[in-house]
Scaffold this active site. Structure first.
Site, short mmCIF file in Angstrom:
data_model
loop_
_atom_site.label_atom_id
_atom_site.label_comp_id
_atom_site.label_asym_id
_atom_site.label_seq_id
_atom_site.Cartn_x
_atom_site.Cartn_y
_atom_site.Cartn_z
N VAL A 176 70.84 81.62 -11.54
CA VAL A 176 70.85 82.95 -10.92
C VAL A 176 71.06 84.04 -11.97
O VAL A 176 70.68 85.19 -11.77
CB VAL A 176 71.97 83.00 -9.85
CG1 VAL A 176 73.36 82.92 -10.49
CG2 VAL A 176 71.88 84.24 -8.98
N LYS A 177 71.66 83.67 -13.11
CA LYS A 177 72.01 84.69 -14.10
C LYS A 177 70.81 85.19 -14.90
O LYS A 177 70.92 86.19 -15.60
CB LYS A 177 73.11 84.18 -15.03
CG LYS A 177 74.38 83.77 -14.34
CD LYS A 177 75.05 84.84 -13.48
CE LYS A 177 75.45 86.08 -14.18
NZ LYS A 177 76.60 86.77 -13.53
N ASP A 178 69.65 84.53 -14.79
CA ASP A 178 68.43 85.07 -15.42
C ASP A 178 68.20 86.50 -14.93
O ASP A 178 67.78 87.37 -15.68
CB ASP A 178 67.19 84.26 -14.98
CG ASP A 178 67.15 82.86 -15.57
OD1 ASP A 178 68.05 82.51 -16.35
OD2 ASP A 178 66.20 82.13 -15.22
N ALA A 190 70.60 88.94 -16.51
CA ALA A 190 70.32 89.08 -17.94
C ALA A 190 69.14 90.02 -18.16
O ALA A 190 69.23 90.97 -18.95
CB ALA A 190 70.05 87.71 -18.55
N THR A 201 74.73 83.20 -18.09
CA THR A 201 74.29 84.55 -18.47
C THR A 201 73.79 84.51 -19.91
O THR A 201 72.79 85.16 -20.25
CB THR A 201 75.44 85.56 -18.33
OG1 THR A 201 75.91 85.50 -16.99
CG2 THR A 201 74.99 86.97 -18.66
#
Ligand code: PMP
Length: 464
Positions: A43-45, A48, A75
């Site tokens: 999910v952190k794509d 970022a 992240t």
């Protein structure tokens, strides 16, 4: 088939999967949003990419610059992927509680990895946040992403995750369930869903039992990347600005055991190999769904893949070592010794004690050795295995005092030995025997990652 002109375009846009097996017998459908299918694996794509683009736009990140971030891993992976694509140097600080797989993935994407100890108060110079802040100040052209307080983090979910879910469920979603790390996911997605539904969507935070967000004591827990841990010596603690608590209607608090075992069921029964925070979220979502009817619709977000945790929750040995797994039958296990009276009352020495006070404590302990632990005013969840920071032997204290090498008012620090080894309650007795034969005077027994007792060599069935 989809064709992308840039890998960046494959960030987000993740599918929903109905949980048919774990959700069997529950009237409300539960759909899992599989963020591990985003190109960087989590999910952190989204956060970022959003933070990098915002920093380029406002001029804080310029060509030839260096991206720096403190992260539980994902992240950093997103920043490494996006950052390297766009020509930046990327330095990522991770805590030693993050899985080794995440550090390996970071390096594979071309990031430089700095590892800092997790068990430090925030004001300590070696705390991860201070390490990355120093690097950002020293390196020319460095930009600290700071996902914890960067509005571009929750904003990524207002622009992408929220609208995707609304569209995928044709506006039928009634409950959104997600864990809270920086809070970006739940604040952005939950905030969007509330707004677009005119306040009809209920937002539920899935939180490790001990985490401070949902009302825990902030003591250590075993699900990485979510919840709020507070070191007992932390002077000033603030929650991230990326977390907007007013978006969360309520928290469901989930034990480590339930999180880890739910993640394993998700892989085995639903074919969704996800990380421990997905286990927490799904356990919470199922709890919520059981109270709902067929017209409700629950969406639970799975932040990352189980491939990053093969050495942890998907390793039977790891689970057994921390006392999360006990298999009936077979060899006798450490649990057999726990019931014995001489192993029953666990005596501990607080890390800040004086030698005099510690000796009083140790005088009643069989074997004369006790674990030294980080002091915490209250331990509603018991003592965590990661709270054990050393050991102290009565014989050594007595000798130091008798020889005049120390005084009773001195702190125990100089005489503090290494932590006693730990053994999971489901490990075979032979594992404990091996520790004693290697010269350890005692071993700390762990049950669900918490300290359940102390065992000594003399307790083994055939004694010493
Ligand atoms: N689960 C995993 C595996 C994560 O990496 C993160 C990010 N720290 C979260 C959950 C929580 O997401 P957020 O930071 O958006 O709250």
């Amino acid at each position: 088939m989809t064709v992308f002109e840039s890998v960046q375009d494959a960030i987000g846009g993740t599918p929903l999967f109905r949980l048919t097996r774990l959700g069997a017998g529950i009237a409300a459908p539960v759909y899992a949003k599989a963020e591990f299918l985003s190109i960087g694996g989590s999910v952190k794509d989204r956060a970022a990419l959003s933070m990098v683009l915002a920093a380029e736009q406002d001029g804080s990140l310029r060509p030839g610059g260096t991206i720096i971030e403190a992260t539980s891993g994902n992240t950093g992976i997103g920043l490494a992927l996006v950052g390297r694509l766009r020509g930046y140097r990327v330095i990522v600080g991770v805590s030693d509680r993050s899985s080794v797989e995440k550090s390996d993935i970071l390096r594979a994407y071309g990031a430089e990895v700095v590892v800092a100890p997790a068990a430090l108060p925030k004001q300590h110079p070696d705390h991860l946040f201070n390490v990355v802040r120093r690097l950002a100040a020293e390196i020319p052209g460095a930009w600290l992403a700071n996902q914890y307080d960067n509005p571009a983090n929750p904003d990524a979910h207002v622009r992408t995750t929220g609208p995707e879910i609304w569209e995928q469920t044709a506006g039928r979603i009634t409950h959104f369930v997600a864990g809270v790390g920086t809070g970006g996911t739940i604040s952005g997605t939950g905030g969007y869903l509330k707004k677009v539904s005119g306040g009809a969507v209920t937002v539920v935070g899935a939180d490790p039992e001990a985490s401070e967000y949902g009302g825990g004591d902030g003591s250590p827990y075993f699900v990485e990347s979510i919840g709020h841990f507070v070191h007992p010596e932390t002077v000033e603690d603030v929650w991230p600005q990326s977390f907007h608590p007013e978006v969360v209607d309520r928290f469901e608090r989930i034990s480590d055991r339930e999180s880890l075992l739910t993640a394993r069921s998700l892989a085995r029964e639903e074919g969704l190999l996800a990380g421990p925070s997905s286990g927490t979220a799904v356990a919470a979502a199922l709890r919520v769904a059981r109270t709902l009817g067929p017209d409700d619709l629950v969406v639970v977000l799975l932040p990352d893949s189980g491939r990053s945790y093969l050495s942890k929750l998907y390793s039977d040995d790891w689970l057994r070592e921390w006392g999360f797994l006990e298999e009936p039958g077979g060899e006798p296990t450490v649990r057999e010794l726990l019931g014995r009276p001489d192993g029953a009352d666990l005596v501990t020495v607080a890390a800040g004690s004086t030698l005099g006070a510690a000796l009083t404590v140790l005088s009643g302990v069989p074997g004369g050795v006790a674990p030294v632990v980080t002091p915490r005013p209250e331990r509603p969840f018991g003592l965590s295995g990661t709270d054990v920071v050393g050991s102290l032997a009565a014989a050594e204290v007595e000798a130091a005092l008798a020889e005049g090498r120390a005084r009773p008012t001195d702190p125990i620090t100089a005489l503090r030995g290494r932590p006693l080894p730990t053994v999971g309650v489901g490990q075979p007795l032979s594992a404990a025997r091996a520790l004693f034969e290697a010269g350890h005077p005692a071993a700390v027994v762990l049950l669900d990652g918490r300290v359940a007792g102390l065992i000594r060599h003399a307790q083994l069935p055939d004694g010493r």
